[in-house]
Scaffold this motif. Structure first.
Motif, PDB file in Angstrom:
ATOM      1  N   SER A  10      12.127 -12.927 -10.318  1.00 20.23           N
ATOM      2  CA  SER A  10      11.083 -11.897 -10.397  1.00 20.23           C
ATOM      3  C   SER A  10      11.332 -10.750  -9.415  1.00 20.23           C
ATOM      4  O   SER A  10      10.785  -9.655  -9.582  1.00 20.23           O
ATOM      5  CB  SER A  10       9.709 -12.518 -10.129  1.00 20.23           C
ATOM      6  N   LEU A  11      12.145 -10.980  -8.380  1.00 17.90           N
ATOM      7  CA  LEU A  11      12.405  -9.934  -7.390  1.00 17.90           C
ATOM      8  C   LEU A  11      13.159  -8.753  -8.001  1.00 17.90           C
ATOM      9  O   LEU A  11      13.126  -7.653  -7.457  1.00 17.90           O
ATOM     10  CB  LEU A  11      13.216 -10.514  -6.218  1.00 17.90           C
ATOM     11  N   ASP A  12      13.856  -8.988  -9.103  1.00 16.01           N
ATOM     12  CA  ASP A  12      14.682  -7.943  -9.716  1.00 16.01           C
ATOM     13  C   ASP A  12      13.944  -7.177 -10.807  1.00 16.01           C
ATOM     14  O   ASP A  12      14.494  -6.243 -11.380  1.00 16.01           O
ATOM     15  CB  ASP A  12      15.939  -8.589 -10.309  1.00 16.01           C
ATOM     16  N   ARG A  13      12.717  -7.560 -11.094  1.00 18.66           N
ATOM     17  CA  ARG A  13      11.983  -6.885 -12.161  1.00 18.66           C
ATOM     18  C   ARG A  13      11.410  -5.563 -11.683  1.00 18.66           C
ATOM     19  O   ARG A  13      10.909  -5.454 -10.564  1.00 18.66           O
ATOM     20  CB  ARG A  13      10.854  -7.780 -12.667  1.00 18.66           C
ATOM     21  N   LYS A  14      11.461  -4.585 -12.540  1.00 19.56           N
ATOM     22  CA  LYS A  14      10.938  -3.257 -12.188  1.00 19.56           C
ATOM     23  C   LYS A  14       9.414  -3.244 -12.193  1.00 19.56           C
ATOM     24  O   LYS A  14       8.795  -2.544 -11.392  1.00 19.56           O
ATOM     25  CB  LYS A  14      11.490  -2.211 -13.152  1.00 19.56           C
ATOM     26  N   ALA A  15       8.826  -3.981 -13.107  1.00 18.56           N
ATOM     27  CA  ALA A  15       7.362  -4.047 -13.183  1.00 18.56           C
ATOM     28  C   ALA A  15       6.905  -5.424 -12.730  1.00 18.56           C
ATOM     29  O   ALA A  15       7.514  -6.440 -13.089  1.00 18.56           O
ATOM     30  CB  ALA A  15       6.898  -3.781 -14.615  1.00 18.56           C
ATOM     31  N   LYS A  16       5.846  -5.452 -11.934  1.00 16.39           N
ATOM     32  CA  LYS A  16       5.379  -6.733 -11.407  1.00 16.39           C
ATOM     33  C   LYS A  16       3.920  -6.593 -10.994  1.00 16.39           C
ATOM     34  O   LYS A  16       3.417  -5.489 -10.761  1.00 16.39           O
ATOM     35  CB  LYS A  16       6.216  -7.151 -10.193  1.00 16.39           C
ATOM     36  N   VAL A  17       3.256  -7.722 -10.921  1.00 16.14           N
ATOM     37  CA  VAL A  17       1.900  -7.796 -10.395  1.00 16.14           C
ATOM     38  C   VAL A  17       1.930  -8.769  -9.224  1.00 16.14           C
ATOM     39  O   VAL A  17       2.306  -9.939  -9.392  1.00 16.14           O
ATOM     40  CB  VAL A  17       0.901  -8.274 -11.465  1.00 16.14           C
ATOM     41  N   ILE A  18       1.562  -8.279  -8.025  1.00 13.68           N
ATOM     42  CA  ILE A  18       1.624  -9.096  -6.814  1.00 13.68           C
ATOM     43  C   ILE A  18       0.222  -9.284  -6.255  1.00 13.68           C
ATOM     44  O   ILE A  18      -0.559  -8.336  -6.162  1.00 13.68           O
ATOM     45  CB  ILE A  18       2.514  -8.444  -5.735  1.00 13.68           C
ATOM     46  N   VAL A 453      17.153  -1.078   0.706  1.00  8.96           N
ATOM     47  CA  VAL A 453      17.751  -1.619  -0.511  1.00  8.96           C
ATOM     48  C   VAL A 453      16.664  -2.195  -1.401  1.00  8.96           C
ATOM     49  O   VAL A 453      15.494  -2.276  -1.022  1.00  8.96           O
ATOM     50  CB  VAL A 453      18.811  -2.696  -0.181  1.00  8.96           C
ATOM     51  N   THR A 454      17.071  -2.600  -2.589  1.00 10.07           N
ATOM     52  CA  THR A 454      16.120  -3.153  -3.546  1.00 10.07           C
ATOM     53  C   THR A 454      15.595  -4.507  -3.077  1.00 10.07           C
ATOM     54  O   THR A 454      16.170  -5.168  -2.211  1.00 10.07           O
ATOM     55  CB  THR A 454      16.765  -3.298  -4.937  1.00 10.07           C
ATOM     56  N   GLU A 455      14.510  -4.928  -3.709  1.00  8.80           N
ATOM     57  CA  GLU A 455      13.725  -6.039  -3.176  1.00  8.80           C
ATOM     58  C   GLU A 455      14.449  -7.384  -3.228  1.00  8.80           C
ATOM     59  O   GLU A 455      14.162  -8.263  -2.414  1.00  8.80           O
ATOM     60  CB  GLU A 455      12.400  -6.136  -3.937  1.00  8.80           C
ATOM     61  N   LYS A 456      15.387  -7.559  -4.116  1.00  2.00           N
ATOM     62  CA  LYS A 456      16.041  -8.865  -4.227  1.00  2.00           C
ATOM     63  C   LYS A 456      16.784  -9.255  -2.945  1.00  2.00           C
ATOM     64  O   LYS A 456      17.063 -10.432  -2.722  1.00  2.00           O
ATOM     65  CB  LYS A 456      17.016  -8.875  -5.406  1.00  2.00           C
ATOM     66  N   HIS A 457      17.064  -8.285  -2.091  1.00  2.00           N
ATOM     67  CA  HIS A 457      17.799  -8.577  -0.863  1.00  2.00           C
ATOM     68  C   HIS A 457      16.891  -9.132   0.241  1.00  2.00           C
ATOM     69  O   HIS A 457      17.366  -9.362   1.352  1.00  2.00           O
ATOM     70  CB  HIS A 457      18.525  -7.319  -0.386  1.00  2.00           C
ATOM     71  N   CYS A 458      15.623  -9.375  -0.082  1.00  2.00           N
ATOM     72  CA  CYS A 458      14.747 -10.050   0.886  1.00  2.00           C
ATOM     73  C   CYS A 458      15.172 -11.494   1.110  1.00  2.00           C
ATOM     74  O   CYS A 458      14.680 -12.157   2.025  1.00  2.00           O
ATOM     75  CB  CYS A 458      13.294  -9.991   0.430  1.00  2.00           C
ATOM     76  N   LEU A 459      16.096 -11.998   0.299  1.00  2.00           N
ATOM     77  CA  LEU A 459      16.632 -13.335   0.497  1.00  2.00           C
ATOM     78  C   LEU A 459      17.486 -13.428   1.755  1.00  2.00           C
ATOM     79  O   LEU A 459      17.786 -14.524   2.235  1.00  2.00           O
ATOM     80  CB  LEU A 459      17.473 -13.745  -0.714  1.00  2.00           C
ATOM     81  N   LEU A 460      17.902 -12.288   2.306  1.00  2.00           N
ATOM     82  CA  LEU A 460      18.792 -12.281   3.461  1.00  2.00           C
ATOM     83  C   LEU A 460      18.033 -12.560   4.751  1.00  2.00           C
ATOM     84  O   LEU A 460      16.831 -12.313   4.851  1.00  2.00           O
ATOM     85  CB  LEU A 460      19.501 -10.927   3.559  1.00  2.00           C
TER      86      LEU A 460
END
Length: 511
Positions: A10-18, A453-460
């Motif tokens: 879900s971190l790579d999706r452009k649209a999301k509801v958080i 950077v884009t959100e998927k890199h929060c895994l770092l």
């Protein structure tokens, strides 16, 4: 347990509801600062659609110091009904993120401040390591880790190790040890002006707090000679012996309750642990072992510490020791983990866990070709050790033939004689492994690159190794017309901005 694959996808999706759930820790053992309250969009006191920021540990190379992170979140509503229950300073809470219906824990923090008014309040939480400055207990006398360390008892019967193992003392309650391991004590023979370190295997009560310790050995490191006898009224000092792989020691400090009910890492005495019952999944043993095998093994034996603590304190006593080895605890995804400094250019390819390209880069925020955090370079890196085979102090040094940049200094020295375990392997073997990882950060300049950077890199997390390819970035190693092409870097810090779908990375790039 790491995040679910659905959550990561879900971190790579452009649209999301958080949305978020703030879940306070329920009472546990002697902790009662909160009562398991939850706050979300649907509760009476609501979580606002606020700008949540999550910071992780930030590391500074060469000094190997850490800046701690945390998170903040806004609540809307009248806080008065819960101000003196769950919203007390020091209360612990989990921050749960719900993305498109997928729920995972993203942080654990301790409440340190509430700021605002008129129904809009920002709650500020410090991270797990800052939380460990004291144990989680309501009892003032038990708030420090290792509260019995440094306390003394008096010998009640003349003792000679050759005559029998039982050392009789007026108070044996102050002596504690890890389950399945021998404890250690510091003994003082006042009559002869001699001291020594002895190990003990068990304690037996005879009357009240009095009893005896069963002594196993004398003349233990850091003793330089064996002393085998004591007299009535000689003092025996309680010592905390933290022995083992540093990541395992840290896990035990977090998980131990004294009851042995919290999984494989619950084998320290109650006073050595944080004081609450965490989820056993807070540490992943397989993940710790896999990273150890890839990043920081020694050429023989196991990389272990034997830290002897003679006064009560907090996590800094342990943290200051392991940082000298270029190691530190981290929060990664849904669990606590461990990272070590590495030379990115020599690190195993198995530790390169992310590739950052121009498709991932939102902005290049700053690029210092010479990191401002590096005050000097050093021609020699030395670790002071003790060689138990030769019974001599032995300095392990890595040196270079020239000075890369100025200012420079001749030598940087780290004294680890009282931190490394003395055998299996010997200390110089451990020092060689650590200097191999740390040397380049001492000897050569490094670049400091800040990217959004884009959100998927929060895994770092700090200590991870990444590769960067960008047609817009070049450094000291690139030739004319060249730019970063799979250039390796070590992550120094991470800030996650979920509402902006971005992550701020601070990267160290070897020149």
């Amino acid at each position: 347990m790491a995040w679910s694959q659905q959550f990561i996808d879900s971190l790579d999706r452009k649209a999301k509801v958080i949305s978020y759930i703030l879940k306070f820790l329920p009472p546990s053992k002697d902790y009662s600062l909160s009562f398991g309250d939850q706050h979300s969009l649907t509760t009476e006191i609501k979580i606002a659609s606020a700008d949540v920021t999550i910071d992780t540990v930030q590391i500074t190379p060469q000094r190997w110091s850490v800046n701690f992170g945390g998170f903040s979140i806004v609540l809307n509503g009248d806080l008065r009904p819960v101000l003196n229950t769950s919203l007390r300073k020091g209360a612990v809470a989990e921050l749960l993120m719900v993305r498109d219906g997928i729920r995972n824990r993203v942080s654990i923090g301790q409440l340190r401040n509430i700021v605002g008014g008129r129904g809009v309040w920002r709650l500020e939480f410090v991270d797990f390591l800052t939380m460990m400055q004291s144990r989680l207990t309501n009892k003032v006398s038990e708030s420090a880790f290792w509260r019995n360390a440094g306390k003394t008892a008096k010998v009640t019967t003349n003792y000679n190790f050759s005559s029998g193992p039982n050392l009789y003392l007026d108070d044996i309650t102050i002596f504690e040890k890890e389950t399945g391991q021998n404890g250690m004590i510091f003994v003082t023979d006042d009559q002869h002006g001699e001291t020594d370190y002895w190990t003990w295997s068990s304690k037996t009560t005879t009357s009240g707090s009095a009893g005896y310790l069963t002594i196993v050995s004398t003349g233990n490191y850091p003793s330089v000679a064996s002393h085998t006898h004591l007299h009535i009224n000689d003092k025996v000092t309680s010592i905390v012996r933290l022995r083992g792989r540093p990541d395992y020691v840290f896990a035990r400090l977090v998980m131990s309750t004294g009851a042995g009910t919290q999984g494989v890492f619950d084998d320290y005495p109650e006073s050595w642990g944080m004081g609450v019952e965490w989820y056993p999944s807070l540490f992943d043993v397989q993940s710790l072992n896999a990273y150890y095998a890839k990043a920081w093994t020694t050429s023989s034996g196991t990389h272990e510490i034997e830290l002897l603590i003679m006064q009560s304190g907090g996590i800094n006593t342990f943290l200051d020791a392991v940082l000298k080895m270029g190691m530190w605890p981290v929060w990664r995804q849904n669990e606590l983990s461990w990272r070590v400094c590495q030379n990115p250019n020599q690190a195993s390819w198995m530790t390169v866990i992310d590739n950052i390209t121009d498709r991932d880069i939102v902005s290049i925020d700053s690029h210092a070709l010479y990191s401002p955090s590096q005050s000097a370079t050093y021609s020699v890196s030395t670790i002071n050790t003790y060689n138990s085979i030769t019974s001599l102090n032995q300095d392990v040094s890595f040196s270079g033939n020239s000075i890369a940049v100025l200012p420079a200094s001749s030598v940087i020295t780290r004294d680890l004689r009282l931190i490394y375990r003395v055998d299996s392997p010997i200390q110089p073997t451990q020092a060689t492994a650590d200097l191999t990882r740390m040397r380049r950060w001492d000897a050569e300049p490094f670049e400091e690159l800040s990217l959004t950077v884009t959100e998927k890199h929060c895994l770092l997390t700090a200590g991870d190794i990444v590769q960067i390819s960008s047609m817009y970035i070049y450094g000291l190693r690139e030739g004319s017309g060249d730019t970063y092409n799979q250039r390796r870097a070590m992550v120094l810090g991470v800030r996650w901005n979920p509402s902006k779908s971005t992550v701020n990375l601070t990267l160290g790039v070897m020149s």
